[in-house]
Every structure is written in structure tokens, then in C-alpha cells.
Design a protein around this motif. Structure first.
Motif, short mmCIF file in Angstrom:
data_model
loop_
_atom_site.label_atom_id
_atom_site.label_comp_id
_atom_site.label_asym_id
_atom_site.label_seq_id
_atom_site.Cartn_x
_atom_site.Cartn_y
_atom_site.Cartn_z
N VAL A 31 0.72 -1.24 0.13
CA VAL A 31 0.04 -0.04 -0.05
C VAL A 31 0.83 1.21 0.09
O VAL A 31 0.66 2.25 -0.77
CB VAL A 31 -1.18 -0.18 1.25
N TYR A 32 1.98 1.39 0.74
CA TYR A 32 2.52 2.45 0.77
C TYR A 32 3.95 2.45 0.20
O TYR A 32 4.40 3.62 -0.07
CB TYR A 32 3.27 2.64 2.74
N GLY A 33 4.23 1.30 -0.19
CA GLY A 33 5.67 1.51 -0.91
C GLY A 33 6.79 0.59 -0.23
O GLY A 33 6.67 0.89 1.09
N ASP A 34 7.86 0.56 -0.91
CA ASP A 34 9.02 -0.28 -0.17
C ASP A 34 9.71 0.85 0.92
O ASP A 34 10.28 0.20 1.86
CB ASP A 34 10.02 -0.70 -1.21
N TRP A 35 9.56 2.09 0.89
CA TRP A 35 10.16 3.08 1.97
C TRP A 35 9.62 2.52 3.37
O TRP A 35 10.48 2.82 4.32
CB TRP A 35 9.83 4.66 1.58
N ALA A 36 8.26 2.09 3.51
CA ALA A 36 7.87 1.85 5.01
C ALA A 36 8.43 0.59 5.45
O ALA A 36 7.79 0.15 6.54
CB ALA A 36 6.40 1.78 4.50
N ARG A 37 8.93 -0.54 4.45
CA ARG A 37 9.35 -1.75 5.13
C ARG A 37 10.08 -1.63 6.35
O ARG A 37 9.70 -2.40 7.44
CB ARG A 37 10.22 -2.39 3.94
N ASP A 38 11.15 -0.56 6.47
CA ASP A 38 11.84 -0.46 7.61
C ASP A 38 11.04 -0.14 9.10
O ASP A 38 11.59 -0.13 10.01
CB ASP A 38 13.33 0.22 7.43
N GLU A 81 -10.16 6.85 1.74
CA GLU A 81 -11.00 5.56 1.56
C GLU A 81 -10.32 4.42 0.86
O GLU A 81 -10.48 3.16 1.22
CB GLU A 81 -12.28 5.98 0.66
N GLU A 82 -9.59 4.70 -0.14
CA GLU A 82 -8.85 3.54 -0.95
C GLU A 82 -7.76 2.97 -0.07
O GLU A 82 -7.80 1.90 0.02
CB GLU A 82 -8.26 4.02 -2.29
N ILE A 83 -7.10 3.75 0.83
CA ILE A 83 -5.93 3.24 1.43
C ILE A 83 -6.47 2.29 2.61
O ILE A 83 -5.98 1.23 2.77
CB ILE A 83 -5.16 4.42 2.29
N VAL A 84 -7.42 2.89 3.45
CA VAL A 84 -8.11 2.08 4.11
C VAL A 84 -8.90 0.64 3.73
O VAL A 84 -8.40 -0.43 4.20
CB VAL A 84 -9.60 2.66 4.87
N SER A 85 -9.24 0.73 2.45
CA SER A 85 -9.65 -0.52 1.85
C SER A 85 -8.52 -1.47 1.56
O SER A 85 -8.65 -2.60 1.76
CB SER A 85 -10.55 -0.31 0.58
N ARG A 86 -7.47 -0.92 1.00
CA ARG A 86 -6.42 -1.60 0.51
C ARG A 86 -5.71 -2.24 1.87
O ARG A 86 -5.11 -3.35 1.84
CB ARG A 86 -5.39 -0.96 -0.14
N VAL A 91 -4.24 -6.74 4.62
CA VAL A 91 -3.90 -7.62 5.93
C VAL A 91 -4.65 -8.86 6.20
O VAL A 91 -3.93 -9.59 6.52
CB VAL A 91 -4.37 -6.52 7.19
N THR A 92 -5.85 -8.64 5.76
CA THR A 92 -6.75 -9.86 5.87
C THR A 92 -5.91 -11.08 5.02
O THR A 92 -5.77 -12.19 5.43
CB THR A 92 -8.24 -9.73 5.40
N ASP A 93 -5.80 -10.76 3.81
CA ASP A 93 -5.09 -11.79 2.63
C ASP A 93 -3.81 -12.20 3.42
O ASP A 93 -3.61 -13.26 3.29
CB ASP A 93 -4.72 -10.98 1.33
N ALA A 94 -3.04 -11.28 3.96
CA ALA A 94 -1.81 -11.86 4.54
C ALA A 94 -2.06 -12.82 5.70
O ALA A 94 -1.20 -13.88 5.95
CB ALA A 94 -0.83 -10.57 5.16
N VAL A 95 -2.92 -12.59 6.57
CA VAL A 95 -3.40 -13.73 7.67
C VAL A 95 -3.76 -14.75 7.15
O VAL A 95 -3.41 -15.83 7.47
CB VAL A 95 -4.35 -13.16 8.47
#
Length: 128
Positions: A31-38, A81-86, A91-95
Motif C-alpha cells: 500500500v505505502y511502498g518499499d520505503w515503509a518496510r523498515d 477510502e482507498e488506503i483504508v480498503s487496501r 492485511v486480511t489476505d496476509a493473515v
């Protein structure tokens, strides 16, 4: 800084910790991009079955629940709205990827906004 706290039965979690941390981090990065990983923080809380109740009784096979701490400003963006949905869907798909399709219908994801200036690190208020 995205903080995810996952409550899950200890018996379901054992041996899957690394996979779950990786999958949740990847969902945020999608959702946020690779910068958020760390800066993604994941806390896993394994509970014994007798300490999880639904409807006044011990739960038989509860799906994991995720509390996702996020800056409140994210909810004011034009694309909120799009960010919340994504985020909820990712997160659901990851679980589900870690625990299987059987948990999907019960996975809960709660996005909790932190107001700027109302959190701290090392005893110091984090500025906006």
C-alpha cells in the motif's frame, strides 16, 4: 510508523511467526511502498484457548484479530477510502496466506488513528 498487533491462538501461531511478520509487512509495503518496510512494527500475541471468549463462552476456533495503529492524518487524505480498503484487504489476505482460508470470514482488522503529538518514543513526544 505502522504498528500491527495480532491476537491469535498460541497453538495456531507456533512455527508461523516469521511467515506472519513477513506477510503483514509485505501487505503494508504493497500500500505505502518499499520505503515503509523498515518502519513496520508487528507484535504477535499468542493466547491460550481458555483466554479468548466470544459471546460469553470460550471461543472454539477464533480467527486472528489485528489492530493496526496508523497516524490519524492518513484518514484525512483525499485517497483515504482507498488506503483504508487496501490496508484491510491486504492485511486480511496476509493473515489468510499464513493460517488458511478457514479464518478469512472471521479475521478482524481495526485501523486505529493516533493524533499527531499524542505518541512518544523514548519518553519524548513525537512531533508531527
Amino acid at each position: 510508523m505502522p504498528h500491527l498487533t495480532v491476537n491469535v491462538l498460541e497453538s495456531d501461531l507456533v512455527g508461523r511467526e516469521t511467515d506472519l511478520i513477513e506477510a503483514l509487512t509485505d501487505a503494508v509495503v504493497a500500500v505505502y511502498g518499499d520505503w515503509a518496510r523498515d518502519i513496520v512494527v508487528v507484535h504477535l500475541i499468542g493466547l491460550p484457548p481458555s483466554r479468548w471468549g466470544i459471546g460469553g463462552k470460550p471461543a472454539q476456533a477464533p480467527s486472528p484479530s489485528v489492530t493496526f495503529g496508523i497516524k490519524e492524518a492518513a484518514f484525512s487524505r483525499p485517497d483515504a477510502e482507498e488506503i483504508v480498503s487496501r490496508l484491510i484487504s491486504g492485511v486480511t489476505d496476509a493473515v489468510v496466506a499464513v493460517f488458511g482460508e478457514r479464518v478469512r470470514s472471521g479475521v478482524s482488522v481495526e485501523l486505529v488513528g493516533t493524533v499527531a503529538g499524542r505518541s512518544g518514543i523514548g519518553g519524548v513526544v513525537v512531533s508531527p
